[in-house]
Motif scaffolding. Structure first.
Motif, short mmCIF file in Angstrom:
data_model
loop_
_atom_site.label_atom_id
_atom_site.label_comp_id
_atom_site.label_asym_id
_atom_site.label_seq_id
_atom_site.Cartn_x
_atom_site.Cartn_y
_atom_site.Cartn_z
N SER A 1 0.85 -1.26 -0.01
CA SER A 1 0.13 -0.06 -0.11
C SER A 1 0.80 1.24 0.00
CB SER A 1 -0.83 0.01 1.31
OG SER A 1 -0.02 0.23 2.43
N GLU A 2 0.32 2.45 -0.45
CA GLU A 2 1.02 3.59 -0.38
C GLU A 2 1.50 4.10 0.69
OE1 GLU A 2 3.38 6.10 -2.02
OE2 GLU A 2 2.44 4.80 -3.18
N GLU A 3 0.47 3.87 1.72
CA GLU A 3 0.78 4.27 3.12
C GLU A 3 2.03 3.55 3.74
OE1 GLU A 3 -1.38 4.83 7.46
OE2 GLU A 3 -2.38 4.14 5.74
N ALA A 4 2.02 2.22 3.62
CA ALA A 4 2.91 1.61 4.05
C ALA A 4 4.37 1.82 3.44
CB ALA A 4 2.85 -0.12 3.71
N ARG A 5 4.26 2.00 2.14
CA ARG A 5 5.59 2.50 1.28
C ARG A 5 6.37 3.85 2.20
NH1 ARG A 5 7.29 1.20 -3.57
NH2 ARG A 5 5.33 0.55 -4.08
N GLN A 6 5.06 4.82 2.23
CA GLN A 6 5.72 5.94 3.11
C GLN A 6 6.34 5.85 4.33
OE1 GLN A 6 6.28 8.89 1.58
NE2 GLN A 6 5.60 7.78 -0.22
N ASN A 7 5.66 4.70 5.01
CA ASN A 7 6.20 4.41 6.52
C ASN A 7 7.58 3.71 6.34
OD1 ASN A 7 3.94 5.54 7.91
ND2 ASN A 7 3.07 3.49 7.67
N VAL A 8 7.72 2.79 5.38
CA VAL A 8 9.13 2.21 5.03
C VAL A 8 9.86 3.32 4.86
CG1 VAL A 8 10.49 0.66 3.73
CG2 VAL A 8 8.33 0.16 4.60
N ILE A 9 9.81 4.29 4.01
CA ILE A 9 10.65 5.31 3.56
C ILE A 9 11.22 6.13 4.90
CG2 ILE A 9 10.98 7.45 2.37
CD1 ILE A 9 9.19 6.17 0.09
N THR A 10 10.08 6.54 5.62
CA THR A 10 10.45 7.13 6.59
C THR A 10 11.39 6.34 7.64
OG1 THR A 10 8.28 8.31 6.65
CG2 THR A 10 9.38 8.38 8.90
N SER A 11 11.27 5.07 7.94
CA SER A 11 11.87 4.29 8.86
C SER A 11 13.30 4.15 8.46
CB SER A 11 11.12 2.54 8.88
OG SER A 11 12.24 2.01 9.57
N ARG A 12 13.53 4.00 7.14
CA ARG A 12 14.80 3.78 6.51
C ARG A 12 15.60 5.08 6.76
NH1 ARG A 12 18.71 0.44 6.10
NH2 ARG A 12 20.33 1.37 4.67
N ALA A 13 15.14 6.36 6.60
CA ALA A 13 15.77 7.57 6.75
C ALA A 13 16.28 7.61 8.13
CB ALA A 13 14.84 8.92 6.50
N ILE A 14 15.71 7.15 9.28
CA ILE A 14 16.23 7.25 10.27
C ILE A 14 17.42 6.38 10.46
CG2 ILE A 14 15.60 6.43 12.88
CD1 ILE A 14 12.83 7.30 12.13
N VAL A 15 17.72 5.14 9.92
CA VAL A 15 18.62 4.21 10.06
C VAL A 15 19.83 4.85 9.45
CG1 VAL A 15 19.64 2.04 9.04
CG2 VAL A 15 17.35 2.19 10.01
N GLU A 16 19.45 5.44 7.98
CA GLU A 16 20.66 6.11 7.01
C GLU A 16 21.40 7.31 8.14
OE1 GLU A 16 18.74 6.91 3.42
OE2 GLU A 16 19.05 4.78 2.78
N ASP A 17 20.45 7.99 8.94
CA ASP A 17 21.16 9.11 9.73
C ASP A 17 22.09 8.53 10.73
OD1 ASP A 17 20.81 11.97 10.44
OD2 ASP A 17 20.13 11.02 12.33
N ILE A 18 21.72 7.53 11.53
CA ILE A 18 22.30 6.94 12.49
C ILE A 18 23.63 6.25 11.75
CG2 ILE A 18 22.61 4.59 13.73
CD1 ILE A 18 19.64 5.02 14.16
N LYS B 1 26.36 6.68 14.92
CA LYS B 1 26.26 6.40 16.29
C LYS B 1 26.11 4.82 16.55
CE LYS B 1 22.48 9.98 16.30
NZ LYS B 1 21.04 10.28 16.32
N VAL B 2 26.31 4.61 17.89
CA VAL B 2 26.49 3.10 18.48
C VAL B 2 24.92 2.49 18.62
CG1 VAL B 2 27.27 1.35 19.97
CG2 VAL B 2 28.70 3.47 19.40
N VAL B 3 24.45 1.77 17.63
CA VAL B 3 23.19 1.10 17.84
C VAL B 3 23.30 -0.40 17.53
CG1 VAL B 3 20.65 1.35 16.75
CG2 VAL B 3 21.97 3.47 17.33
N TYR B 4 22.64 -1.15 18.29
CA TYR B 4 22.59 -2.52 17.94
C TYR B 4 22.20 -2.95 16.69
CZ TYR B 4 21.59 -7.48 18.34
OH TYR B 4 21.52 -8.90 17.73
N GLY B 5 22.79 -3.92 16.00
CA GLY B 5 22.54 -4.51 14.64
C GLY B 5 22.81 -3.46 13.50
N ILE B 6 22.95 -2.17 14.02
CA ILE B 6 23.41 -1.30 12.72
C ILE B 6 24.65 -1.07 12.64
CG2 ILE B 6 22.83 0.88 11.61
CD1 ILE B 6 19.96 0.94 13.14
N THR B 7 25.33 -0.61 13.94
CA THR B 7 26.80 -0.25 14.02
C THR B 7 27.37 -1.11 14.89
OG1 THR B 7 26.18 1.44 15.27
CG2 THR B 7 26.54 1.92 13.13
#
Length: 511
Positions: free
Chosen positions: A29-46, A51-57
Motif C-alpha cells: 500500500s502507498e501508506e506502508a511505502r511511506q512508512n518504510v521510507i520514513t523508517s529507512r531515513a532514520i537508519v541512514e541518519d544513524i 552512532k552506536v546502535v545494536y545491529g546497525i553499527t
C-alpha cells in the motif's frame, strides 16, 4: 486471481491461505511505502552520524559489544545472512515458504524495521513471480526470531542459496535471473530486519490452524456418520444438556450434530435400543467442543501475530532505536503446543469410534466390516494404523515451549522452541486427518451393511456419504482393493474440502 494489499495491519488467515496455496499476488500500500521510507531515513541518519546502535553499527548477539565501522555496515549484513543460514533437514513445503515470505513482507511494511523500499519490493516480487527459497525445517530456537530458516529465505535475494522456480530446484541466482528479478546488496540493518522475526513459526502454525478448522468441522461430520452406523442415541446432543454447562465449543458441537443427523432414521432415541452410548459417541460435544475452543483461541493469537512487529531493534516513529524482545516466540510457542494437544484429542476419539465400528464385540455388524471374514481381513488393520498415528500424536503433543537451551554465550539465555511447536502441531494435524479418513471409510462401509433395512441418512450426513461413495465403493472383499489407495482417495477429498463443501451446502456448521 486475488490481489492482497499489504498495510502491515490487515492481513488475515484467509489472506495468508490465498497467497500461500492459491497464488494470490501481493502489493504494498502507498501508506506502508511511506512508512518504510520514513523508517529507512532514520537508519541512514544513524549510520551517517556513526552512532552506536545494536545491529546497525554493532555486531550481533554476544558480539553486540563490537563496534562496526561505517564502511563495514553493509558487509556486516551480508555476513549475517551467510553465517546464519545453517538450517538442516527436509525443506518446508512451498505453501509454508510462501506464507513465510508474505508474513515477513507484511511485518516489514509496517515501517518499524528500517529496510529500503527496494529490498521489500524484491521480496514481494519473488512472491509474485514464484521464486521460492529452499528453507530447511530445522535449526530455529524461536527466539532472536527464526534466524536460520529466515536466512535461507534471504539467500536468493543476494544471488546465493537455492530456490524453486516453476517447480524446479536450482541455484538462487539462476531462479532470480529466470524470473527477471535483480539481486540486491544489503545495506545497514537490512539483513537483521529480514531475519529477526517469528515468521517461520507463525506461518507454519497459521497454516496448521487453517487446516485444523477444516478438520474440526469434518470431525463432526465423521462422528455423525459413525453415530448412524452404530445406531447411536441423539438425546445426548439435546441443547438442554449443553446450555447448563455453558461451554461454547460444546454447545456448538451439539448443535452441529443435531443439524447433521436431522431426519436420520439410522440414529435412535434414548431407550429405543439402549439407554446410553459409549463415551466416544455420547461425549462428542464435550471432546470436539474442547478442541474447537482451543483452535478458536489459537486462531485469534495467530491473526494478532500476522500483523505484529517482531524485529529487534525497533525503529520508532519518533526516530528512536529501541532494543527489546519482540522476536521472542513464546507467545506463539505456547499456543501452538495448545493447538497440537487440541488436535490430538480429535484423533484420539476418532480412533475409538473406529474401534467400535469394526469390533464385533462392540456392535451388531460383521466382524471388521467384511462379508468374507477369515479369507478377508476387512478393516482390521486400518485400526492398527490409526492407533499408531494416535500413539505418535501422544509423543508429538509433548510441549516444546517448556524447553530451553541457552545460546549466544548465554546472552540469549531463554528461548521458545516455538518453531518446533508449530511443526509438531502441523504433523499432529496431518496424522489426525488420516485417522478421520479411516473412520469415514469405515462408517460408510458399516452404513452400507444396514442399507437393506430401509434407513435414511441425515440431512448433513447424506451429502458426505454421497461424495465418498462417488470415489470409494463398498468393499466386498480384500481382493477387490488395495486398502491404502482407497484411503488415499478419501484423504484427497478431505484435502480438496469436497466433503466439507457438500455438507455445508445442506447445513451450516460452526466451529
Amino acid at each position: 486471481m486475488q490481489n492482497i494489499i499489504l498495510t502491515g495491519n490487515t492481513l488475515t488467515l484467509e489472506d495468508l491461505v490465498e497467497v500461500a496455496r492459491h497464488g494470490a499476488t501481493v502489493e504494498l500500500s502507498e501508506e506502508a511505502r511511506q512508512n518504510v521510507i520514513t523508517s529507512r531515513a532514520i537508519v541512514e541518519d544513524i549510520v551517517a552520524k556513526d552512532k552506536v546502535v545494536y545491529g546497525i553499527t554493532t555486531g550481533f548477539g554476544e558480539f553486540s559489544k563490537v563496534k562496526i565501522s561505517q564502511e563495514d555496515c553493509a558487509q556486516l549484513q551480508e555476513n549475517l545472512i551467510r553465517s546464519h543460514a545453517c538450517g538442516y533437514g527436509p525443506y518446508f513445503t512451498t505453501d509454508i515458504v510462501r506464507a513465510i515470505m508474505l508474513t515477513r513482507a507484511n511485518a516489514l511494511s509496517k515501517g518499524y524495521s528500517g529496510v529500503r523500499p527496494q529490498t521489500l519490493e524484491t521480496l514481494i516480487a519473488m512472491l509474485n513471480k514464484g521464486v521460492h527459497p529452499l528453507v530447511p525445517e530445522k535449526g530455529s530456537l524461536g527466539a532472536s526470531g527464526d534466524l536460520a530458516p529466515l536466512s535461507h529465505m534471504v539467500l536468493p535475494m543476494l544471488g546465493l542459496g537455492e530456490a524453486e522456480y516453476q517447480g524446479v530446484h536450482m541455484s538462487g541466482k539462476e531462479a532470480m535471473d529466470k524470473a527477471g528479478i535483480p539481486i540486491i546488496k544489503l545495506d545497514a540493518k537490512e539483513g537483521l530486519a529480514l531475519i529477526n522475526g517469528t515468521q517461520v513459526l507463525t506461518s507454519t502454525g497459521a497454516l496448521a490452524v487453517y487446516d485444523a478448522i477444516g478438520l474440526i468441522k469434518l470431525s463432526d461430520i465423521t462422528a455423525a456418520l459413525s453415530v448412524e452406523a452404530l445406531r447411536g442415541i441423539t438425546d445426548a446432543y439435546d441443547p438442554r444438556i449443553h446450555v447448563i454447562r455453558n461451554q461454547r465449543g460444546q454447545m456448538v458441537t451439539a448443535k452441529n450434530m443435531l443439524k447433521l443427523l436431522e431426519g436420520s432414521t439410522y440414529a435412535t432415541r434414548q431407550g429405543e435400543l439402549r439407554v446410553q452410548d459409549a463415551y466416544s459417541l455420547r461425549c462428542v460435544p464435550q471432546v470436539h467442543g474442547a478442541s474447537k475452543d482451543t483452535i478458536l483461541y489459537v486462531k485469534e493469537k495467530v491473526e494478532l501475530e500476522l500483523n505484529a512487529v517482531t524485529d529487534n531493534p525497533i525503529v520508532t516513529r519518533e526516530g528512536d532505536i529501541i532494543s527489546g524482545g519482540n522476536f521472542h516466540g513464546e507467545p506463539m510457542a505456547v499456543v501452538f503446543d495448545f493447538l497440537g494437544i487440541g488436535a490430538a484429542e480429535i484423533g484420539g476419539i476418532s480412533e475409538r469410534r473406529l474401534e467400535r465400528l469394526i469390533n464385533p464385540q462392540l456392535n451388531d455388524l460383521p466382524a471388521f466390516l467384511t462379508k468374507d471374514g477369515g479369507l478377508s481381513s476387512g478393516f482390521m488393520i486400518t485400526q492398527y494404523a490409526a492407533a499408531a498415528l494416535v500413539s505418535e500424536n501422544k509423543i508429538l503433543a509433548h510441549p516444546a515451549s517448556v524447553d530451553s537451551i541457552p545460546s549466544s554465550a548465554n546472552q540469549e539465555d531463554i528461548v521458545s522452541m516455538g518453531t518446533i511447536a508449530a511443526r509438531t502441531a502441523r504433523d499432529i494435524i496431518d496424522n489426525v486427518k488420516r485417522v478421520l479418513t479411516t473412520e469415514l471409510m469405515a462408517a460408510c462401509q458399516a452404513i452400507d451393511f444396514r442399507a437393506n433395512d430401509g434407513f435414511v441418512l441425515g440431512k448433513g450426513t447424506q451429502p458426505a456419504y454421497d461424495v465418498i461413495r462417488r470415489d470409494v465403493k463398498f468393499m466386498e472383499r480384500d481382493n477387490d482393493i488395495e486398502m491404502y489407495k482407497e484411503l488415499d482417495k478419501i484423504t484427497a477429498l478431505i484435502d480438496s474440502r469436497e466433503i466439507l463443501t457438500a455438507v455445508e451446502k445442506a447445513v451450516e456448521l460452526e466451529y
